[in-house]
Write an enzyme that holds these catalytic residues in place. Sequence first.
Site, short mmCIF file in Angstrom:
data_model
loop_
_atom_site.label_atom_id
_atom_site.label_comp_id
_atom_site.label_asym_id
_atom_site.label_seq_id
_atom_site.Cartn_x
_atom_site.Cartn_y
_atom_site.Cartn_z
N GLY A 324 5.20 9.36 -13.35
CA GLY A 324 4.77 9.86 -14.64
C GLY A 324 3.28 10.03 -14.83
O GLY A 324 2.84 10.26 -15.95
N GLY A 325 2.46 9.95 -13.79
CA GLY A 325 1.02 10.12 -13.94
C GLY A 325 0.64 11.53 -14.35
O GLY A 325 -0.10 11.74 -15.32
N LYS A 326 1.16 12.52 -13.61
CA LYS A 326 0.86 13.92 -13.94
C LYS A 326 1.56 14.35 -15.22
O LYS A 326 1.02 15.16 -15.98
CB LYS A 326 1.26 14.82 -12.77
CG LYS A 326 0.54 14.50 -11.47
CD LYS A 326 1.01 15.40 -10.37
CE LYS A 326 0.38 15.00 -9.05
NZ LYS A 326 0.83 13.67 -8.60
N ASP A 371 18.98 17.67 -8.95
CA ASP A 371 18.50 18.09 -7.65
C ASP A 371 17.64 19.33 -7.83
O ASP A 371 18.09 20.35 -8.38
CB ASP A 371 19.67 18.39 -6.72
CG ASP A 371 19.24 18.61 -5.29
OD1 ASP A 371 18.00 18.61 -5.03
OD2 ASP A 371 20.10 18.79 -4.41
N CYS A 446 0.53 15.95 -1.12
CA CYS A 446 -0.45 14.94 -0.70
C CYS A 446 -0.49 14.86 0.83
O CYS A 446 -0.51 13.78 1.40
CB CYS A 446 -0.13 13.58 -1.31
SG CYS A 446 1.52 12.98 -0.95
#
Length: 633
Positions: A324-326, A371, A446
């Site tokens: 949930g950071g972004k 999905d 990343c």
Amino acid sequence: EEHSSIDKNVEEIMEDKMKDIMEGKNDSDSFEESDEQNQTDNDSSDDDEDDIDDDDSEEESGINGFTDENSSWLKPKTKGKKQLLDSDDSADESADDSDESADGENLLEIERQSRLIDKQMEEEHEEAEEEYRRTIAENTATFHLPTSEEVEDEQNGTRLVPPSELRERINDILTVLSDFKKRREPGRSRTEYMDQLGSDMAELFGYLPELVEYFLTMFNPSETLEFLEASDTPRPLVIRTNTLKCRRKDLAASLLKRGVTLDPLANWSKVGLKITASPIPVGATPEYLSGQYMLQSAASFCPVLALNPSPGNERVLDMSAAPGGKTSYLAQLMRNTGTIIANDLKPERQKATVANMHRLGVRNVVSCCYDGRKLGKLWKNRFSKILLDAPCSGLGVISRDPSVKVQRTIKEVEKCGVLQKELLLNAIDALSYKGKDGGIMVYSTCSVSITENEDVVNYVLQKRDVKLLDAGLDFGKPGFTRYQQKRYHPSLALTRRFYPHVHNMDGFYVAKIQKLSDKRPGDENKEELNEDVKTGNDDVEEEESQIDWEAEVKKATIKSSRKASKKVDEKKVDEKNKKRKLDNIAEEVERKKRIEKSNNISMPPKTGKKREKKNSTNAKVNKPRRRKPQADI
């Protein structure tokens, strides 16, 4: 009054002249005294020299003047005037040193500093000469690669190479590769040096050899070494201010009161803070628990800044949202307006997402678990903006997860690339190209591998009607437009790459994509085929207009009559066969129905016949007698 003033001036002038005359006399007297002292000193020195000569002559006469029997071995004690003279010289030297020290004490600060500078310059000059000699020796000496036997011993473990030796060997190979023609060992190729460099790097930093070889294809040898060293060093701790609850200035002030040393992250971020030292755990402060900031890496700011959602009635999809950071940063930029769909495959990970949303005060997020490879059909053309931070191999965050060095192989990286292609295609299908700011999505990973970044984006450019936009980030390196034998679309230079050894951030990749329409390259080919068919039919009609139709009609009628007669016969035969088949089918159906009916009839259970017991009585049973007919009377 005028005469009196003149007289005073004359008197002052006369007094000044008298003073000058007196000072001149004193100077002459002092000069005369100094001359007399010099003469007396010279006379005394001459007397001393005469005394010394007399003593020497006396010693010589004494040595030669023994006439007794012991003259052959007896020698007089001679202190020696030379020793006295030497002692006088040492005393003079010590006096000179004391004079120099006294002079040093009497020197000004500028003179002292100048002497210190002179000493430093001399030392630097000596060091430069030594370094120059060392560089000459290194450049003239040739580096020899280890032999095949030594390499086998190192691989088998019979010979252990210390890290210092590995480091020195890597540096020597890099110096040879920098000027390969002059410094290479005769009879050795460049591939041998590269193979030895890759094996030494893998051994020193603890990587799989295939990963190091992959990095050597992406970077030059010296940059590869910098990348591996930077991947072992931890990144600085970064927090993101939650502007829904506080400002960055207030948060920094409250953390500084708790003893935390921090700085602004960079010019491109208005909410980031970089923490250099903290006496308390940053993830357990009252400010963190109240939702004033979020622990988040600096690289994960970039995809959200590239997407740049605006407040309003936008529908935004975060395809892989956990933890949930972004998602919270998107809600922060949208100021809790619009709707954000936070999707993730695993429900266990969504627990952290929901908890962070409650802590940070976010109210426009809906969490779900689907999905991502099926969202293109499930939510087709639904969202104005989409963020896809795809699952990847993690080759950019090795400092946080060192297990990637040993666990990730090239095959696994390729599998991740296949999954990312499927996710990106479905994300584009779920994106709506209508609207002013609609039809924009951001793809990020990343990882620094090309198979997960440029290969995926180039594949999507060929499969969907999309184009690449500038990410809007002032920093970062452009994406690859060529890699080995591969050539990518030139617009891939608009994508951005971030490296740990260049930007002091996690390895990251960001691409901004705009959807133009729902068309696909295959649909265009189908339309072209249909057009070709139509043009072909038109050409046939033109050719038919030039044919003699009477003869053609007669031929066609004869052929059609024959074909019709044949078809009639065939139809009759077919009808008879069909009737037979239908009759057979009907009989089989009836037979099956009978069998089913017989099976479905309910019958009472069969039980054995019980013998009826007769009432046993001892009395005899007599049959009734027949009555005889009576005679008429």
